[in-house]
Design a protein around this motif. Sequence first.
Motif, PDB file in Angstrom:
ATOM      1  N   ALA A  27       0.838  -1.195   0.000  1.00 32.42           N
ATOM      2  CA  ALA A  27       0.000   0.000   0.000  1.00 32.42           C
ATOM      3  C   ALA A  27       0.878   1.252   0.000  1.00 32.42           C
ATOM      4  CB  ALA A  27      -0.908  -0.003   1.224  1.00 32.42           C
ATOM      5  N   ALA A  28       0.519   2.225  -0.799  1.00 33.17           N
ATOM      6  CA  ALA A  28       1.261   3.479  -0.834  1.00 33.17           C
ATOM      7  C   ALA A  28       1.056   4.223   0.474  1.00 33.17           C
ATOM      8  CB  ALA A  28       0.791   4.328  -2.005  1.00 33.17           C
ATOM      9  N   SER A  29       2.106   4.931   0.910  1.00 32.55           N
ATOM     10  CA  SER A  29       1.968   5.750   2.110  1.00 32.55           C
ATOM     11  C   SER A  29       0.981   6.876   1.840  1.00 32.55           C
ATOM     12  CB  SER A  29       3.324   6.342   2.495  1.00 32.55           C
ATOM     13  OG  SER A  29       4.249   5.324   2.779  1.00 32.55           O
ATOM     14  N   PRO A  30       0.213   7.289   2.852  1.00 40.01           N
ATOM     15  CA  PRO A  30      -0.711   8.407   2.651  1.00 40.01           C
ATOM     16  C   PRO A  30       0.032   9.690   2.272  1.00 40.01           C
ATOM     17  CG  PRO A  30      -1.194   7.241   4.697  1.00 40.01           C
ATOM     18  CD  PRO A  30       0.116   6.704   4.194  1.00 40.01           C
ATOM     19  N   ASP A  31      -0.643  10.552   1.567  1.00 37.85           N
ATOM     20  CA  ASP A  31      -0.107  11.862   1.225  1.00 37.85           C
ATOM     21  C   ASP A  31      -0.620  12.843   2.269  1.00 37.85           C
ATOM     22  OD1 ASP A  31       0.795  14.205   0.160  1.00 37.85           O
ATOM     23  OD2 ASP A  31      -0.094  13.919  -1.827  1.00 37.85           O
ATOM     24  N   TYR A  32       0.277  13.395   3.058  1.00 35.41           N
ATOM     25  CA  TYR A  32      -0.119  14.263   4.171  1.00 35.41           C
ATOM     26  C   TYR A  32      -0.099  15.744   3.811  1.00 35.41           C
ATOM     27  CZ  TYR A  32       0.355  10.059   7.019  1.00 35.41           C
ATOM     28  OH  TYR A  32       0.202   8.791   7.546  1.00 35.41           O
ATOM     29  N   ALA A  33       0.207  16.083   2.556  1.00 38.59           N
ATOM     30  CA  ALA A  33       0.286  17.492   2.154  1.00 38.59           C
ATOM     31  C   ALA A  33      -1.077  18.161   2.232  1.00 38.59           C
ATOM     32  CB  ALA A  33       0.838  17.605   0.737  1.00 38.59           C
ATOM     33  N   VAL A  34      -1.075  19.447   2.554  1.00 33.22           N
ATOM     34  CA  VAL A  34      -2.310  20.236   2.610  1.00 33.22           C
ATOM     35  C   VAL A  34      -2.393  21.167   1.402  1.00 33.22           C
ATOM     36  CG1 VAL A  34      -3.681  21.872   3.966  1.00 33.22           C
ATOM     37  CG2 VAL A  34      -2.358  20.087   5.129  1.00 33.22           C
ATOM     38  N   GLY A  35      -1.305  21.848   1.079  1.00 33.76           N
ATOM     39  CA  GLY A  35      -1.299  22.744  -0.077  1.00 33.76           C
ATOM     40  C   GLY A  35      -0.139  23.708   0.006  1.00 33.76           C
ATOM     41  N   PRO A  36       0.438  24.119  -1.131  1.00 28.15           N
ATOM     42  CA  PRO A  36       1.645  24.943  -1.105  1.00 28.15           C
ATOM     43  C   PRO A  36       1.459  26.323  -0.486  1.00 28.15           C
ATOM     44  CG  PRO A  36       0.816  24.705  -3.350  1.00 28.15           C
ATOM     45  CD  PRO A  36       0.044  23.749  -2.504  1.00 28.15           C
ATOM     46  N   GLN A  37       0.209  26.835  -0.425  1.00 23.58           N
ATOM     47  CA  GLN A  37       0.019  28.142   0.208  1.00 23.58           C
ATOM     48  C   GLN A  37       0.237  28.078   1.720  1.00 23.58           C
ATOM     49  OE1 GLN A  37      -2.386  26.200  -1.068  1.00 23.58           O
ATOM     50  NE2 GLN A  37      -4.437  26.848  -0.467  1.00 23.58           N
ATOM     51  N   TYR A  38       0.263  26.846   2.276  1.00 22.39           N
ATOM     52  CA  TYR A  38       0.472  26.678   3.709  1.00 22.39           C
ATOM     53  C   TYR A  38       1.916  26.307   4.044  1.00 22.39           C
ATOM     54  CZ  TYR A  38      -4.598  26.451   3.484  1.00 22.39           C
ATOM     55  OH  TYR A  38      -5.923  26.737   3.245  1.00 22.39           O
ATOM     56  N   ASP A  39       2.757  26.243   3.049  1.00 20.92           N
ATOM     57  CA  ASP A  39       4.135  25.823   3.249  1.00 20.92           C
ATOM     58  C   ASP A  39       5.041  27.045   3.185  1.00 20.92           C
ATOM     59  OD1 ASP A  39       3.099  23.245   3.305  1.00 20.92           O
ATOM     60  OD2 ASP A  39       3.312  23.032   1.129  1.00 20.92           O
ATOM     61  N   THR A  40       5.916  27.185   4.160  1.00 25.81           N
ATOM     62  CA  THR A  40       6.656  28.429   4.315  1.00 25.81           C
ATOM     63  C   THR A  40       8.157  28.199   4.307  1.00 25.81           C
ATOM     64  OG1 THR A  40       6.762  28.336   6.754  1.00 25.81           O
ATOM     65  CG2 THR A  40       4.789  29.297   5.779  1.00 25.81           C
ATOM     66  N   THR A  41       8.876  29.173   3.776  1.00 26.72           N
ATOM     67  CA  THR A  41      10.312  29.241   4.020  1.00 26.72           C
ATOM     68  C   THR A  41      10.514  29.882   5.384  1.00 26.72           C
ATOM     69  OG1 THR A  41      10.811  29.459   1.660  1.00 26.72           O
ATOM     70  CG2 THR A  41      12.497  30.179   3.196  1.00 26.72           C
ATOM     71  N   HIS A  42      11.403  29.330   6.182  1.00 27.30           N
ATOM     72  CA  HIS A  42      11.705  29.903   7.496  1.00 27.30           C
ATOM     73  C   HIS A  42      12.847  30.894   7.345  1.00 27.30           C
ATOM     74  CE1 HIS A  42       9.803  26.621  10.274  1.00 27.30           C
ATOM     75  NE2 HIS A  42       8.979  27.061   9.339  1.00 27.30           N
ATOM     76  N   VAL A  43      12.584  32.125   7.714  1.00 27.31           N
ATOM     77  CA  VAL A  43      13.578  33.187   7.583  1.00 27.31           C
ATOM     78  C   VAL A  43      13.904  33.709   8.976  1.00 27.31           C
ATOM     79  CG1 VAL A  43      14.140  35.406   6.558  1.00 27.31           C
ATOM     80  CG2 VAL A  43      12.660  33.810   5.316  1.00 27.31           C
ATOM     81  N   TYR A  44      15.171  33.616   9.342  1.00 27.67           N
ATOM     82  CA  TYR A  44      15.649  34.098  10.633  1.00 27.67           C
ATOM     83  C   TYR A  44      16.408  35.404  10.414  1.00 27.67           C
ATOM     84  CZ  TYR A  44      14.563  29.575  12.801  1.00 27.67           C
ATOM     85  OH  TYR A  44      13.910  28.453  13.285  1.00 27.67           O
ATOM     86  N   VAL A  45      15.988  36.451  11.084  1.00 25.75           N
ATOM     87  CA  VAL A  45      16.657  37.749  10.991  1.00 25.75           C
ATOM     88  C   VAL A  45      16.838  38.300  12.402  1.00 25.75           C
ATOM     89  CG1 VAL A  45      15.775  38.303   8.685  1.00 25.75           C
ATOM     90  CG2 VAL A  45      14.447  38.962  10.702  1.00 25.75           C
ATOM     91  N   THR A  46      17.670  39.299  12.536  1.00 24.91           N
ATOM     92  CA  THR A  46      17.801  39.952  13.835  1.00 24.91           C
ATOM     93  C   THR A  46      16.547  40.784  14.111  1.00 24.91           C
ATOM     94  OG1 THR A  46      18.837  41.958  12.949  1.00 24.91           O
ATOM     95  CG2 THR A  46      20.300  40.105  13.503  1.00 24.91           C
ATOM     96  N   THR A  47      16.300  41.057  15.366  1.00 22.91           N
ATOM     97  CA  THR A  47      15.121  41.872  15.703  1.00 22.91           C
ATOM     98  C   THR A  47      15.229  43.265  15.098  1.00 22.91           C
ATOM     99  OG1 THR A  47      16.184  42.444  17.817  1.00 22.91           O
ATOM    100  CG2 THR A  47      14.631  40.607  17.818  1.00 22.91           C
ATOM    101  N   GLU A  48      16.455  43.759  14.942  1.00 22.83           N
ATOM    102  CA  GLU A  48      16.640  45.090  14.360  1.00 22.83           C
ATOM    103  C   GLU A  48      16.247  45.124  12.882  1.00 22.83           C
ATOM    104  OE1 GLU A  48      18.947  43.420  16.063  1.00 22.83           O
ATOM    105  OE2 GLU A  48      19.075  44.596  17.920  1.00 22.83           O
ATOM    106  N   ASP A  49      16.420  44.010  12.195  1.00 19.67           N
ATOM    107  CA  ASP A  49      16.109  43.951  10.761  1.00 19.67           C
ATOM    108  C   ASP A  49      14.703  43.438  10.473  1.00 19.67           C
ATOM    109  OD1 ASP A  49      18.603  44.846   9.809  1.00 19.67           O
ATOM    110  OD2 ASP A  49      19.472  42.847  10.056  1.00 19.67           O
ATOM    111  N   PHE A  50      13.981  42.996  11.495  1.00 25.76           N
ATOM    112  CA  PHE A  50      12.731  42.280  11.308  1.00 25.76           C
ATOM    113  C   PHE A  50      11.730  43.073  10.466  1.00 25.76           C
ATOM    114  CE2 PHE A  50       8.714  40.372  12.233  1.00 25.76           C
ATOM    115  CZ  PHE A  50       8.958  39.066  12.607  1.00 25.76           C
ATOM    116  N   ASP A  51      11.360  44.262  10.919  1.00 32.44           N
ATOM    117  CA  ASP A  51      10.319  45.035  10.227  1.00 32.44           C
ATOM    118  C   ASP A  51      10.765  45.452   8.830  1.00 32.44           C
ATOM    119  OD1 ASP A  51       8.620  44.816  12.398  1.00 32.44           O
ATOM    120  OD2 ASP A  51       9.271  46.709  13.298  1.00 32.44           O
ATOM    121  N   ARG A  52      12.036  45.820   8.714  1.00 32.38           N
ATOM    122  CA  ARG A  52      12.544  46.250   7.407  1.00 32.38           C
ATOM    123  C   ARG A  52      12.507  45.100   6.409  1.00 32.38           C
ATOM    124  NH1 ARG A  52      18.125  47.657   5.541  1.00 32.38           N
ATOM    125  NH2 ARG A  52      18.842  46.511   7.366  1.00 32.38           N
TER     126      ARG A  52
END
Length: 299
Positions: A27-52
């Motif tokens: 049996a194929a494993s289930p596909d657990y994806a919901v949709g690409p609009q819910y998938d994010t790149t994680h971006v880490y920035v300093t608090t000083e650069d956050f808003d900019r």
Amino acid sequence: MNRITLMVATALVAISPAPAPAKAAPAASPDYAVGPQYDTTHVYVTTEDFDRFVASFTATFGGTTSKQGEFQVTPTTSRTKSQLALTPAGTISVFGFLTPIPYPFGAERTGYLVRDIDGAAASAVKHGATRLITSFPDPIGRDVVVQWAGGVNMQLYWHTAKPDYPALTTVPENRIYLTADAADLFVKQWTGFAHAKVTFDEKAAPGAEIGQPGKTYRRIRLTSGYGKMSVIVSDGQLPWPYGRDMTGYSVADLGATLDKAGAAGVETLVPAHEEGGRQSAIVRFPGGYIAEMHSDVGA
């Protein structure tokens, strides 16, 4: 055939073993994806650069942002500013930690929303991933961080209340740089887990596209319910900034988008050039986030 011969033949048929039943396909494993609009790149920035940074990203791609807040998003004590930027070209999760970042966070490239966190984690392990941390609760659901072949780290999410984000105009591309040592194994793992399909596999793309004139590299493109992916296979001897671009954003008009980006303080690191049927460029946003942008040739 005489009577004795007929009796012997009949007896042989009667004692011959019945053919073994055909084995059922696994049996194929289930596909657990919901949709690409819910998938994010994680971006880490300093608090000083956050808003900019957030302002420059939405100025470049449009869209909206969630309400900014301060949260504990790790299972151990920590605090971060956090905000989503939801654009027609892709969604990002922005983190500006107010405390030191606990392991293994900060090295995961993406977060993928799944339908069942326990099922998805088990499926990832079944297909070769290693959990860097066991699943844990966050303010709106549960998470796990996994690592695939080649050291590709990603976070899987599950939300207590299902979110409802608008569909994307264009689907972003997770850009993964690997050597040949890991590429085939990673593709096998990811296609098994994500039900991904290889849409393009060029064995000898021009190396100048990744800063290696005179060489060739392999370019593999895949698509799944989690979105698009480009696996860039080389000897790993990449000049800066190649390999630092975690996500590629598809836009209708690359030149116009680069103009908007420049007006928002975004620096072009690699000017527009042809790459695999596209016009492509690499940029750096305020705060240091490096991304690729592309449009179809002729767009």
